[in-house]
Design a protein around this motif. Structure first.
Motif, PDB file in Angstrom:
ATOM      1  N   ILE A 238       0.842  -1.199   0.000  1.00 18.28           N
ATOM      2  CA  ILE A 238       0.000   0.000   0.000  1.00 18.28           C
ATOM      3  C   ILE A 238       0.876   1.246   0.000  1.00 18.28           C
ATOM      4  O   ILE A 238       0.635   2.201  -0.757  1.00 18.28           O
ATOM      5  CB  ILE A 238      -0.917  -0.004   1.244  1.00 18.28           C
TER       6      ILE A 238
ATOM      7  N   ILE B  92      -7.761  -5.854   0.602  1.00 21.89           N
ATOM      8  CA  ILE B  92      -6.838  -4.856   0.056  1.00 21.89           C
ATOM      9  C   ILE B  92      -6.935  -4.815  -1.472  1.00 21.89           C
ATOM     10  O   ILE B  92      -6.856  -3.748  -2.083  1.00 21.89           O
ATOM     11  CB  ILE B  92      -5.385  -5.170   0.495  1.00 21.89           C
TER      12      ILE B  92
ATOM     13  N   LEU C 153      -7.852  -1.392  -3.326  1.00 21.45           N
ATOM     14  CA  LEU C 153      -6.960  -0.719  -4.267  1.00 21.45           C
ATOM     15  C   LEU C 153      -7.550  -0.649  -5.667  1.00 21.45           C
ATOM     16  O   LEU C 153      -7.312   0.298  -6.404  1.00 21.45           O
ATOM     17  CB  LEU C 153      -5.607  -1.432  -4.314  1.00 21.45           C
TER      18      LEU C 153
ATOM     19  N   GLY D 178      -8.587   3.701  -3.182  1.00 21.43           N
ATOM     20  CA  GLY D 178      -7.577   3.007  -3.964  1.00 21.43           C
ATOM     21  C   GLY D 178      -7.165   3.825  -5.172  1.00 21.43           C
ATOM     22  O   GLY D 178      -5.986   3.911  -5.521  1.00 21.43           O
TER      23      GLY D 178
ATOM     24  N   SER E  14      -2.855   6.260   4.505  1.00 21.70           N
ATOM     25  CA  SER E  14      -2.538   4.952   3.920  1.00 21.70           C
ATOM     26  C   SER E  14      -1.227   4.389   4.445  1.00 21.70           C
ATOM     27  O   SER E  14      -1.090   3.166   4.535  1.00 21.70           O
ATOM     28  CB  SER E  14      -2.555   4.971   2.389  1.00 21.70           C
TER      29      SER E  14
ATOM     30  N   SER F  55      -0.747   0.815   6.103  1.00 21.23           N
ATOM     31  CA  SER F  55       0.371  -0.047   5.707  1.00 21.23           C
ATOM     32  C   SER F  55       1.114  -0.582   6.933  1.00 21.23           C
ATOM     33  O   SER F  55       1.346  -1.789   7.060  1.00 21.23           O
ATOM     34  CB  SER F  55       1.325   0.754   4.806  1.00 21.23           C
TER      35      SER F  55
END
Lengths: 350, 304
Positions: free
Chosen positions: A78, A208, A212, A218, A245, A249
């Motif tokens: 990410i 995820i 994304l 995303g 983000s 992460s």
């Protein structure tokens, strides 16, 4: 004379072919290395594969390595998508484990599902908190995040070592410096013989991937990664996107810490990261920042590690030989990227 | 106190050499995270050569070659093939760690010959070693240490006072401008990345051949990463890195002496990294003190 030309579009088939050839070249090179050690490369490779996948138990062992590797890779990815080079996975895992362990050690009387959920969330919070430091420094002071995340790995390592030798040392361990084992309540239950971290992994990979590929967030992350100016011009709140983000992460890496503490080590130790934070940088990069490709790449690397353990007993080849083979493969696959990006053409005179 | 300062220098020398190496590498625009790996390669090559040949000179040469050899892999990947520097450097560290412990598995417990240890026995420099406080600390050391002082001074002069050094800095700051002014970029990058690796190899060899002097698996135990921190702490300046290396070297051994005050070595071990983050966060205003502009960006002429 030869010169380089940048390639335009590379088809998926070409890309896979190039990677396949590079792995082949790596196997030939590491085969030579095995030959120099005085063993048959064919036999050694064969038993590495058998050692990693040859039985149900061995496959489970391989997955015990693959699960944290996959989750860490997805977490790091990410940040990488935004060209934020988070190489602090190690530290985020450790602090995540530290936060989770706090609850495991002090609230072991809570009902098991509640305790485990709190531990997982604490792990996320710990990892996220560590990741916030480089994110905020980057946004406010343009500090190089590669170095800050790297430094935080060692700060986390020494912090946990300090706790192990100092305040958190188990008084019942007869002078041996270790943190107390978790009570049964704080251990991850097993599903199909494997600690349930693999279920968390599957959920995270799916979530995820969706995040994304199909959500607005995303999309924003992708735009920030491609061009910060474009993102700013489109009126996006750049700082907020980066900070949040990167925190996610780090948080995902922190969850790995909880899983490793509660599923594998049953306690907190400074060596609990198993180098996953570093290895994940490589697997993430090699999978082309694609969350689905992360799974086979990570399983391959886990198999190399597990297979490496196996040949140690089968051929008396030291474990370190396996990491040499692993790094030879790495060098070749990293080099393969070059043939995807560039083409070598003959230059005409004049 | 005297003994402590003396020991701080010895603890600082591997850090100093690796820091000098990484400084040169970064000046060429390359962040090489393989320092730890190259140090280990140098350490094992130096020790093994010293053990089998009994020659200190050959041992040092072997360490230089091993460090540079590791850097060559990194160089081919990042200079010629323009691969990602972070990933390539980490792969080099994995390689160096694995390869050194593989090669070193037969060396554990072996001792270097008398001839070797004699060669690296501390020698007092007349007059200079008589200076109070610093005389004993700086000038009652072994030849390897004196050699490191010399390297430190020369590298500083090279970087700041010679044409080649200035060209190198131009490459790290703005490779296209350097290219346009006719500096052979690729050759410069290779030379300095290899030189950087050689210095890291030397740093590793100091540990295995002089300081310990025995082979232990993973003998560097994280010093390569401290060196990466030191490069920043000392603001890419070889002369400052001398003081930085002694400071961080001293920090790494001071806990043992502070036990009576109840200060944990593990807390002290965090300091180098904490300070580095602070330096990085605060010291960014001044251009002279900041990282080479083009560090970790691959250079492709046709993309200018």
């Amino acid at each position: 004379m030869l010169r380089l030309v940048k390639r335009g579009h590379v088809s998926k088939r070409e890309r896979i072919l190039i990677y396949f050839l590079s792995v082949l070249a790596a196997l030939v090179t590491s085969g030579l290395f095995v030959l120099l050690m005085g063993h048959s490369p064919w036999q050694v490779f064969q038993s590495m594969i058998l050692g990693a996948f040859g039985s149900r138990l061995r496959f489970q062992d391989t997955m015990i390595i693959a699960v944290p590797l996959i989750i860490t890779s997805v977490g790091i990815m990410i940040a990488f998508k935004m060209k934020f080079w988070n190489i602090g996975g190690e530290g985020q895992i450790l602090i995540g484990a530290l936060f989770a362990s706090y609850f495991a050690l002090n609230f072991s009387d809570w009902p098991r599902p509640v305790l485990l959920l709190v531990m997982l969330l604490a792990g996320f919070a710990g990892g996220a908190l560590v990741a916030l430091i480089p994110a905020v420094l980057k946004v406010k002071l343009q500090t190089n995040e590669t170095i800050v995340t790297l430094m935080l790995n060692y700060i986390a390592f020494h912090l946990v070592t300090y706790l192990q030798y100092g305040p958190w040392r188990d008084p019942n361990s007869k002078g041996f410096p270790k943190i107390a084992n978790f009570s049964a309540n704080a251990l991850l239950p097993k599903v199909f013989g494997l600690h349930m971290g693999w279920i968390i992994m599957l959920i995270l990979v799916v979530a995820i991937t969706i995040l994304l590929r199909y959500t607005k967030i995303g999309y924003k992350i992708a735009v920030v990664g491609e061009s910060k100016d474009t993102a700013r011009y489109a009126g996006m709140n750049l700082n907020r996107i980066i900070i949040s983000s990167v925190a996610v992460s780090g948080g995902i890496c922190g969850m790995v810490g909880m899983i490793e503490a509660a599923g594998v080590n049953y306690t907190l130790t400074p060596s609990l990261t198993g180098g996953y934070g570093f290895l994940a940088i490589i697997t993430t990069w090699l999978s082309g920042l694609n969350p689905v490709a992360i799974i086979p790449v990570s399983v391959l690397f886990a198999a190399l590690t597990k297979g490496g353990n196996f040949i140690q007993t089968a051929f008396q080849i030291p474990q370190s030989a396996a990491s040499v083979i692993q790094s030879i493969i790495l060098f070749f696959v990293i080099g393969a990227e070059f043939f995807i990006q560039y083409r070598i053409v003959g230059k005409e005179k004049g | 106190m005297n003994a402590f300062l003396h020991a701080a220098i010895i603890a600082g020398i591997p850090l100093l050499l690796a820091t000098l190496g990484e400084t040169i590498t970064e000046k060429a625009g390359h962040l090489n995270l393989g320092v730890e790996g190259m140090m280990l390669l140098g350490a094992v090559a130096g020790f093994a050569t010293g053990l089998y040949t009994g020659s200190p000179v050959l041992a040092i040469l072997a360490a230089i070659l091993a460090g540079a050899g590791g850097a060559l892999i990194y160089g081919i990947l990042t200079i010629s093939m323009r691969a990602n520097q972070v990933v390539s450097g980490l792969a080099l560290t994995i390689f160096g760690t694995g390869f050194s412990s593989y090669m070193g598995s037969g060396l554990i417990g072996q001792k270097l010959s008398e001839q070797m240890t004699d060669f690296f026995r501390p020698v007092a420099i007349p007059l200079l070693s008589g200076i109070p406080l610093i005389g004993d600390m700086l000038f009652r050391q072994d030849v390897f240490v004196y050699f490191s002082y010399l390297l430190c001074i020369l590298i500083g002069i090279y970087l700041f006072k010679t044409n080649m050094g200035l060209n190198l800095q131009a490459i790290g700051e703005n490779p296209s401008a350097a290219d346009a002014s006719g500096i052979p970029i690729t050759r410069y990058k290779y030379i300095h990345v290899l030189l950087g690796g050689a210095l890291c190899g030397l740093g590793g060899a100091y540990l295995s051949v002089v300081q310990v002097p025995q082979w232990q698996e993973n003998i560097t135990s994280g010093r390569g990463w401290i060196a990466i921190a030191l490069v920043i702490f000392c603001k890419w300046n070889p002369w400052k890195s001398f003081f930085g290396a002694i400071l961080f070297g001293g920090l790494s051994i001071v806990g043992f002496r502070l036990q009576q005050f109840n200060i944990s070595q593990h807390i002290l071990d965090m300091l180098p990294y904490l300070v580095t983050i602070l330096v990085l966060a605060i010291g960014r205003e001044n251009k002279k003190n900041s990282a080479p502009e083009a560090m970790s960006l691959p250079y492709f002429r046709e993309e200018r």
